[in-house]
Design a protein around this motif. Structure first.
Motif, PDB file in Angstrom:
ATOM      1  N   ALA A 160       0.814  -1.213   0.000  1.00  0.00           N
ATOM      2  CA  ALA A 160       0.000   0.000   0.000  1.00  0.00           C
ATOM      3  C   ALA A 160       0.850   1.268   0.000  1.00  0.00           C
ATOM      4  CB  ALA A 160      -0.926   0.005   1.208  1.00  0.00           C
ATOM      5  N   GLY A 161       2.172   1.110   0.086  1.00  0.00           N
ATOM      6  CA  GLY A 161       3.053   2.273   0.091  1.00  0.00           C
ATOM      7  C   GLY A 161       3.345   2.808   1.478  1.00  0.00           C
ATOM      8  N   THR A 162       3.056   2.015   2.505  1.00  0.00           N
ATOM      9  CA  THR A 162       3.324   2.432   3.879  1.00  0.00           C
ATOM     10  C   THR A 162       4.739   2.024   4.280  1.00  0.00           C
ATOM     11  OG1 THR A 162       0.994   2.126   4.463  1.00  0.00           O
ATOM     12  CG2 THR A 162       2.584   2.248   6.281  1.00  0.00           C
ATOM     13  N   PRO A 163       5.577   2.967   4.709  1.00  0.00           N
ATOM     14  CA  PRO A 163       6.947   2.611   5.110  1.00  0.00           C
ATOM     15  C   PRO A 163       6.950   1.737   6.367  1.00  0.00           C
ATOM     16  CG  PRO A 163       6.724   4.978   4.708  1.00  0.00           C
ATOM     17  CD  PRO A 163       5.336   4.419   4.761  1.00  0.00           C
ATOM     18  N   LEU A 164       7.614   0.601   6.290  1.00  0.00           N
ATOM     19  CA  LEU A 164       7.728  -0.313   7.424  1.00  0.00           C
ATOM     20  C   LEU A 164       9.107  -0.250   8.062  1.00  0.00           C
ATOM     21  CD1 LEU A 164       6.025  -3.481   5.858  1.00  0.00           C
ATOM     22  CD2 LEU A 164       4.953  -1.698   7.238  1.00  0.00           C
ATOM     23  N   GLY A 165      10.091   0.169   7.307  1.00  0.00           N
ATOM     24  CA  GLY A 165      11.455   0.196   7.804  1.00  0.00           C
ATOM     25  C   GLY A 165      12.177  -1.113   7.558  1.00  0.00           C
ATOM     26  N   LEU A 166      13.429  -1.162   7.964  1.00  0.00           N
ATOM     27  CA  LEU A 166      14.290  -2.310   7.702  1.00  0.00           C
ATOM     28  C   LEU A 166      14.662  -3.066   8.972  1.00  0.00           C
ATOM     29  CD1 LEU A 166      16.696  -0.544   5.170  1.00  0.00           C
ATOM     30  CD2 LEU A 166      14.763  -2.040   4.616  1.00  0.00           C
ATOM     31  N   ALA A 167      13.949  -2.819  10.066  1.00  0.00           N
ATOM     32  CA  ALA A 167      14.308  -3.432  11.347  1.00  0.00           C
ATOM     33  C   ALA A 167      14.304  -4.955  11.261  1.00  0.00           C
ATOM     34  CB  ALA A 167      13.359  -2.953  12.444  1.00  0.00           C
ATOM     35  N   ALA A 168      13.314  -5.531  10.579  1.00  0.00           N
ATOM     36  CA  ALA A 168      13.227  -6.993  10.481  1.00  0.00           C
ATOM     37  C   ALA A 168      14.436  -7.572   9.748  1.00  0.00           C
ATOM     38  CB  ALA A 168      11.931  -7.389   9.772  1.00  0.00           C
ATOM     39  N   ASP A 169      14.847  -6.922   8.658  1.00  0.00           N
ATOM     40  CA  ASP A 169      16.020  -7.392   7.911  1.00  0.00           C
ATOM     41  C   ASP A 169      17.300  -7.130   8.693  1.00  0.00           C
ATOM     42  OD1 ASP A 169      14.750  -8.467   5.688  1.00  0.00           O
ATOM     43  OD2 ASP A 169      14.712  -6.569   4.609  1.00  0.00           O
ATOM     44  N   TYR A 170      17.390  -5.972   9.342  1.00  0.00           N
ATOM     45  CA  TYR A 170      18.582  -5.651  10.134  1.00  0.00           C
ATOM     46  C   TYR A 170      18.841  -6.701  11.206  1.00  0.00           C
ATOM     47  CZ  TYR A 170      19.247  -0.886   8.267  1.00  0.00           C
ATOM     48  OH  TYR A 170      19.519   0.183   7.453  1.00  0.00           O
ATOM     49  N   ALA A 171      17.755  -7.248  11.761  1.00  0.00           N
ATOM     50  CA  ALA A 171      17.887  -8.222  12.854  1.00  0.00           C
ATOM     51  C   ALA A 171      18.566  -9.507  12.409  1.00  0.00           C
ATOM     52  CB  ALA A 171      16.513  -8.535  13.442  1.00  0.00           C
ATOM     53  N   THR A 172      18.638  -9.767  11.091  1.00  0.00           N
ATOM     54  CA  THR A 172      19.270 -10.990  10.587  1.00  0.00           C
ATOM     55  C   THR A 172      20.759 -10.794  10.315  1.00  0.00           C
ATOM     56  OG1 THR A 172      18.839 -10.457   8.259  1.00  0.00           O
ATOM     57  CG2 THR A 172      17.094 -11.606   9.465  1.00  0.00           C
TER      58      THR A 172
END
Length: 287
Positions: A160-172
């Motif tokens: 939908a174009g809502t920014p979620l950020g990269l926290a989930a990927d950063y955690a890996t």
């Protein structure tokens, strides 16, 4: 008895030859100027015809006995064609000055044939675990943009174009920051698409100020590739050609891929055929 060939017959035979030569010179010029002058086939043919005519005029001025198929004439005609296309590309680039959209503007406009949103690059949000299929989707999308008209992939944004950020990927990552994430993306693209293709992709990070939590979005920018880019999904896997179709990315079958490459990169296909021919000759000589 001498037979006189009608002038109109001579002109009728010369026109397709002129167009064929202009197409060949234009294709060579576009290949040599790839990444510096983007030009369609039709304009390159017109400019090549003009350049060829100027080259022949110069050849005649240097050597009145010069023939159109002589080395001097061919070199000058080709050189003038390349120079003409280079000048046209430089002038067009100077006056067009395309304005690059910001990440916020891309989010507001939504997905299209040139823009794609991905929530993550490594983590499956349904399971919360690292998933190699997510990485493959990133590689496929970039491959499609490179084989098409280019495009932008935003990671850390939902559909939908809502920014979620990269926290989930950063955690890996061992070091959860943008530098290590970019290194991961570079490695992913290098392994799946090749070093040259990976190096041509721009990677940037944008902090979405004004949004709760100020999430960080990763922006991958892919320009049209001057040659086909093939995706390899693993060791021993065959090459796959992915292209952008509308707002989706799809794989072409072998027949579709051959046809697509032939029309989009005629010189690349010719080089491939020539390489296969040389390999066949070497094989026959070894036997």
């Amino acid at each position: 008895m001498t037979t006189t060939v009608p002038v109109v017959w001579v002109i009728a035979a010369a026109l397709p030859i002129v167009l064929l030569v202009a197409w060949a010179f234009g294709a060579i010029a576009r290949w040599m100027l790839r990444g510096r002058a983007r030009l369609g086939v039709a304009p390159s043919i017109v400019i090549s015809i003009i350049g060829t005519a100027m080259g022949l005029l110069v050849a005649g001025w240097i050597s009145p006995q010069a023939m159109p198929w002589g080395l001097l004439s061919i070199v000058l005609a080709l050189g003038m064609s390349i120079a003409g296309i280079a000048v046209y590309g430089a002038v067009a680039a100077h006056f067009q000055h395309p304005q690059r959209e910001t990440v916020a503007e891309l989010l507001a406009a939504g997905e299209s044939d040139r823009v794609e949103f991905k929530s993550t690059a490594r983590v499956n949000l349904h399971t919360g675990a690292k998933d190699d299929r997510m990485e493959l989707v990133i590689a496929k999308t970039v491959c499609g943009f490179l084989n098409g008209d280019g495009g932008t992939l935003l990671v850390g944004v939902d559909d939908a174009g809502t920014p979620l950020g990269l926290a989930a990927d950063y955690a890996t990552l061992k070091v959860p920051d943008a530098d290590r994430f970019e290194l991961f993306l570079r490695d992913l693209l290098s392994v799946s698409l090749g070093q040259n293709a990976a190096a041509s992709v721009g990677i940037e990070f944008a902090t979405m100020t004004g949004v709760e939590g100020e999430p960080v979005v990763c922006r991958l920018t892919a320009e049209p590739s001057p040659r086909p880019v093939y995706l390899r999904t693993g060791k021993g896997a065959g090459p796959e050609l992915w292209v952008r179709t509308g707002n989706s990315t799809r794989q072409l079958s072998v027949d579709e891929a051959n046809s697509y490459v032939m029309h989009r990169w005629p010189l690349s296909l010719g080089a491939t055929v020539a390489a296969q021919f040389r390999a066949a000759v070497r094989f026959s000589e070894q036997r």
